[in-house]
Design a protein around this motif. Structure first.
Motif, short mmCIF file in Angstrom:
data_model
loop_
_atom_site.label_atom_id
_atom_site.label_comp_id
_atom_site.label_asym_id
_atom_site.label_seq_id
_atom_site.Cartn_x
_atom_site.Cartn_y
_atom_site.Cartn_z
N ARG A 43 3.05 13.26 -10.72
CA ARG A 43 3.99 14.38 -10.87
C ARG A 43 4.76 14.32 -12.18
N SER A 44 5.26 13.12 -12.51
CA SER A 44 6.16 12.98 -13.65
C SER A 44 5.46 12.66 -14.96
N GLY A 45 4.23 12.16 -14.88
CA GLY A 45 3.54 11.75 -16.09
C GLY A 45 3.95 10.38 -16.60
N ARG A 46 4.84 9.70 -15.88
CA ARG A 46 5.26 8.35 -16.28
C ARG A 46 4.21 7.34 -15.87
N PRO A 47 4.08 6.27 -16.64
CA PRO A 47 3.08 5.25 -16.30
C PRO A 47 3.51 4.39 -15.11
N VAL A 48 2.53 3.75 -14.50
CA VAL A 48 2.76 2.80 -13.42
C VAL A 48 2.20 1.47 -13.87
N SER A 49 2.95 0.40 -13.61
CA SER A 49 2.46 -0.94 -13.93
C SER A 49 2.22 -1.71 -12.66
N VAL A 50 1.11 -2.43 -12.61
CA VAL A 50 0.80 -3.32 -11.50
C VAL A 50 0.45 -4.66 -12.12
N ALA A 51 1.13 -5.70 -11.71
CA ALA A 51 0.86 -7.04 -12.23
C ALA A 51 0.44 -7.94 -11.09
N MET A 52 -0.48 -8.85 -11.37
CA MET A 52 -0.91 -9.81 -10.36
C MET A 52 -0.49 -11.19 -10.84
N LEU A 53 0.18 -11.91 -9.99
CA LEU A 53 0.66 -13.25 -10.33
C LEU A 53 -0.18 -14.28 -9.58
N ASP A 54 -0.42 -15.39 -10.22
CA ASP A 54 -1.23 -16.44 -9.60
C ASP A 54 -0.56 -17.78 -9.86
N LEU A 55 -0.41 -18.57 -8.81
CA LEU A 55 0.11 -19.94 -8.95
C LEU A 55 -1.08 -20.86 -9.16
N ASP A 56 -1.25 -21.29 -10.38
CA ASP A 56 -2.38 -22.17 -10.69
C ASP A 56 -2.32 -23.45 -9.87
N HIS A 57 -3.44 -23.84 -9.34
CA HIS A 57 -3.61 -25.11 -8.62
C HIS A 57 -2.68 -25.24 -7.40
N PHE A 58 -2.37 -24.11 -6.78
CA PHE A 58 -1.47 -24.15 -5.62
C PHE A 58 -2.09 -24.96 -4.47
N LYS A 59 -3.38 -24.79 -4.23
CA LYS A 59 -4.01 -25.51 -3.13
C LYS A 59 -3.89 -27.02 -3.35
N ASP A 117 0.83 -1.21 0.00
CA ASP A 117 0.00 0.00 0.00
C ASP A 117 0.86 1.26 0.00
N ASP A 118 1.90 1.27 0.83
CA ASP A 118 2.80 2.43 0.88
C ASP A 118 3.53 2.62 -0.44
N ALA A 119 4.09 1.53 -1.00
CA ALA A 119 4.84 1.62 -2.25
C ALA A 119 3.93 2.06 -3.39
N LEU A 120 2.72 1.55 -3.42
CA LEU A 120 1.78 1.92 -4.47
C LEU A 120 1.40 3.39 -4.36
N GLY A 121 1.20 3.87 -3.14
CA GLY A 121 0.90 5.29 -2.94
C GLY A 121 2.03 6.18 -3.45
N VAL A 122 3.28 5.81 -3.15
CA VAL A 122 4.43 6.57 -3.61
C VAL A 122 4.53 6.52 -5.14
N ALA A 123 4.34 5.32 -5.72
CA ALA A 123 4.45 5.16 -7.18
C ALA A 123 3.36 5.97 -7.89
N LEU A 124 2.14 5.96 -7.36
CA LEU A 124 1.06 6.72 -8.00
C LEU A 124 1.30 8.22 -7.89
N ALA A 125 1.78 8.68 -6.75
CA ALA A 125 2.09 10.10 -6.59
C ALA A 125 3.21 10.52 -7.54
N ASP A 126 4.22 9.68 -7.67
CA ASP A 126 5.32 9.96 -8.60
C ASP A 126 4.82 9.99 -10.03
N ALA A 127 3.92 9.07 -10.38
CA ALA A 127 3.37 9.03 -11.74
C ALA A 127 2.56 10.29 -12.03
#
Length: 192
Positions: free
Chosen positions: A143-159, A131-141
């Motif tokens: 200010r700077s106009g640079r994009p932010v990427s967020v990726a979600m990873l999933d381990l299929d059939h982990f259970k 949450d803290d890192a995302l807040g900083v990255a969004l605020a920086d984006a």
């Protein structure tokens, strides 16, 4: 690095902690106190530094924590002394004990902060840190106009893997996965 000085603006800010080049370096290794009542005639001291300080006598008090030296307090006098004033030695000993306690507390707080922001199993950032890192990255984006990427990873059939191979195997897989992903990240990227 000199963390604090009182009474004299000429105290050098950088101290060489090499055993061959400084008393402080010797004391970082030995943990012993040292007194020099006449710095001008002390063969172990650099005459240029002594002259720059305008000091004539000095007492070095190591700061110990769990039998390891973590710092050195130094008191200088403008006139030569035959012995260390008992009160000065006592006060420096008390200051060293207090400094050790403060350093230990700061280290504990830093470790607690790390534990509070890190997943114990994988070593990756936890939700609070994300949450803290995302807040900083969004605020920086913004200010700077640079994009932010967020990726979600999933381990299929982990259970299913966890159930059939056991929780220890599942924990190993999670740790190995997190380590592999962290290896691929750039500085400043966050895995949580």
């Amino acid at each position: 690095v000199v963390a604090g000085a009182s009474g004299d603006a000429s105290v050098p800010r950088d101290i060489i902690l090499d055993r061959e080049l400084s008393i402080a370096g010797q004391l970082m290794q030995s943990g012993a106190t040292r007194f020099s009542g006449d710095l001008a005639s002390d063969p172990e001291l650099d005459p240029a530094t002594v002259y720059k300080l305008g000091a004539a006598a000095a007492y070095w008090q190591p700061v110990l924590r769990e039998q390891a030296t973590v710092g050195v307090l130094v008191a200088y006098w403008r006139r030569p002394l035959s012995t260390v004033p008992e009160r000065a030695a006592s006060l420096l000993g008390l200051f060293a004990t207090q400094a050790s306690t403060v350093i230990e507390r700061a280290d504990l707080l830093a470790r607690l902060e790390g534990l509070a922001r890190t997943d114990a199993l994988t070593g990756a950032a936890n939700r609070r840190a994300l949450d803290d890192a995302l807040g900083v990255a969004l605020a920086d984006a913004r200010r700077s106009g640079r994009p932010v990427s967020v990726a979600m990873l999933d381990l299929d059939h982990f259970k299913r893997y966890n159930d059939s191979h056991g929780h220890q195997a599942g924990d190993l897989m999670l740790r190995a996965s997190a380590e592999a992903w962290i290896q691929e990240l750039r500085p400043g990227d966050v895995l949580a």
